[in-house]
Enzyme design. Structure first.
Site, PDB file in Angstrom:
ATOM      1  N   HIS A   1       0.854  -1.186   0.000  1.00 38.15           N
ATOM      2  CA  HIS A   1       0.000   0.000   0.000  1.00 38.15           C
ATOM      3  C   HIS A   1       0.885   1.229   0.000  1.00 38.15           C
ATOM      4  O   HIS A   1       1.951   1.238   0.634  1.00 38.15           O
ATOM      5  CB  HIS A   1      -0.918   0.007   1.225  1.00 38.15           C
ATOM      6  CG  HIS A   1      -2.039   0.984   1.140  1.00 38.15           C
ATOM      7  ND1 HIS A   1      -1.878   2.323   1.444  1.00 38.15           N
ATOM      8  CD2 HIS A   1      -3.335   0.825   0.790  1.00 38.15           C
ATOM      9  CE1 HIS A   1      -3.047   2.940   1.284  1.00 38.15           C
ATOM     10  NE2 HIS A   1      -3.941   2.067   0.885  1.00 38.15           N
TER      11      HIS A   1
ATOM     12  N   ASP B   1      -7.863  -4.052  -0.681  1.00 38.99           N
ATOM     13  CA  ASP B   1      -8.386  -4.231  -2.033  1.00 38.99           C
ATOM     14  C   ASP B   1      -8.356  -5.694  -2.448  1.00 38.99           C
ATOM     15  O   ASP B   1      -9.235  -6.147  -3.190  1.00 38.99           O
ATOM     16  CB  ASP B   1      -7.569  -3.396  -3.026  1.00 38.99           C
ATOM     17  CG  ASP B   1      -7.680  -1.909  -2.754  1.00 38.99           C
ATOM     18  OD1 ASP B   1      -8.810  -1.433  -2.575  1.00 38.99           O
ATOM     19  OD2 ASP B   1      -6.641  -1.234  -2.700  1.00 38.99           O
TER      20      ASP B   1
END
Length: 427
Positions: free
Chosen positions: A306, A363
């Site tokens: 991330h 995600d």
């Protein structure tokens, strides 16, 4: 005692004040930099630039901490429902029972759409991307609610908030159902906020809808985990559009468009598209893991690591458990989901990924859950937008109440120097 930093420039010592946040974050207040020095800062992507002071979300990427209004995301996901979290983000405190009941009732009273808006939806071709449709419909809401919001009136502000909180879930469900070829229906007034969203989306026209508590719980957690994430691309878009005194609906529509991009809200769609591509190529996980490690290979492992979190994404820990519960409850046999499980196991045990802290992020797991629920890949980001709605509202409300100036970044010009104009016949 006030703290300052000193800039040495052209033989002068120029001081700028430091600003301290409540979590011991520090920033340099450079709003007078150009006036004092005729210089500006250059920070592509604004990675080191604070655009505002905000009391909504605290994020520490190094330690893997995410808090809404001071509450740990783990506590909220385990104990609260999405509407409680929405109220917290927007108004600053968790609601009591009376406040929550009123909030829900007021939202339900706004959970209808002008029939002319349905005609706009029906005019879109079936190939239209759901995010483009949702952004357009949200922007069109302005035409059916033309009165501007008096931001100095709490009553006006509250009405605008419950109106968008009531209408966007209907639009999301309709966008999904149109893509699936299902009739456009309203929800059930007697249900809670999240339960009603599930019913509007998944009810079939030829049989009674029976709620699945595992699905409702997973959806509740997904919406909470996506509700806010500090000054990301779409949130910054909402604030900068709102800084022009554009209305709430127009600002939210702009945020939806920003969220659409594959580097932002479209990341969970990219995850499932990657898994599908691996399946079509034979499903050799180890080969794709090696490709991901090869810097000369264009393949990128989506859903791992991330930009902000340099540790495990705290949201991923929560939603991983929910993903396992959904897959177990539904008992799905899906080769793409099998590939996802194997890929996760390989990444969590491979020293290359572990050493670089390239863990599965939110995600990765959210795409798996939405696929298991029967939501089409293109509609994943629509669900993300639904979750992010209260965060956008909170940020827009904070920006307007603080009377922040219109956003107007500077630039360093690197184009041509002055040139004489040549008439067409001389060029």
């Amino acid at each position: 005692m006030a703290k300052n930093v000193t800039l040495s420039y052209e033989g002068k010592e120029i001081e700028f004040p430091l600003v301290e946040g409540t979590e011991n974050e520090w920033g340099i207040d450079v709003k007078t930099l150009r006036a004092k020095t005729n210089l500006i800062t250059l920070d592509p992507g604004f990675k080191n630039t604070g655009s505002c002071k905000s009391g909504i979300t605290f994020l520490d990427g190094e330690k893997g901490i995410l808090r809404y209004r001071g509450y740990d995301i783990e506590d909220l996901a385990a104990n609260a429902d999405f509407l409680e979290v929405a109220y917290l983000l927007i108004f600053g405190e968790l609601p009591n029972a009376e406040q929550l009941d009123k909030f829900l009732v007021d939202i339900k009273e706004e959970s209808f759409i002008d029939e002319d808006l349905k005609k706009i939806l029906e005019s879109f071709p079936s190939a239209a991307h759901p995010m483009g449709v949702l952004s357009s419909l949200t922007s069109a809401l302005t035409a059916f609610n033309p009165n501007s919001v008096d931001v100095d009136s709490e009553e006006d502000m509250y009405k605008a908030i419950v109106r968008i909180m009531g209408k966007l879930p209907v639009l999301v469900a309709w966008v999904f159902r149109k893509k699936e070829g299902l009739p456009l229906k309203y929800g059930d007034y007697s249900l809670g906020y999240v339960e009603n969203i599930a019913r509007m989306m998944f009810r079939k026209p030829n049989k009674e809808y029976i709620a699945n508590p595992v699905i409702d719980s997973a959806l509740n957690k997904l919406l909470i985990l996506h509700a806010e994430h500090e000054q990301n691309c779409s949130t910054s878009t909402v604030r900068i559009v709102g800084s022009s005194h554009a209305g709430l609906f127009a600002s939210i529509a702009a945020g939806i468009s920003a969220l659409w991009g594959p580097l932002h809200g479209g990341a969970n769609q990219a995850v499932v598209e990657m898994l599908e591509a691996i399946r079509q190529d034979g499903g050799d996980i180890k080969r794709y893991m090696e490709k991901a490690k090869d810097k000369s290979d264009p393949f990128r492992l989506m859903g791992f690591g991330h930009r902000v979190y340099k540790n495990f994404d705290p949201r991923a820990r929560i939603i991983k458990k929910a993903a396992n519960e959904v897959l177990t409850d539904l008992g799905l046999v899906d080769p793409v989901l099998d590939i996802a499980k194997k890929l996760e196991a390989e990444a969590l045990s491979d020293p290359y990924f572990v050493d670089r802290k390239l863990y599965p992020n939110v995600d990765f797991y959210s795409g798996i859950i939405y696929r298991a629920m029967g939501i089409s890949t293109e509609t994943f980001t629509v669900m993300f937008a639904l979750g992010r709605l209260p965060g956008w509202i909170a940020q827009w409300r904070e920006m307007r109440k603080n009377k922040e100036p219109i956003g107007r970044p500077r630039q360093i010009y690197v184009g041509k120097n002055h040139r004489e104009f040549l008439p067409l016949k001389s060029r």
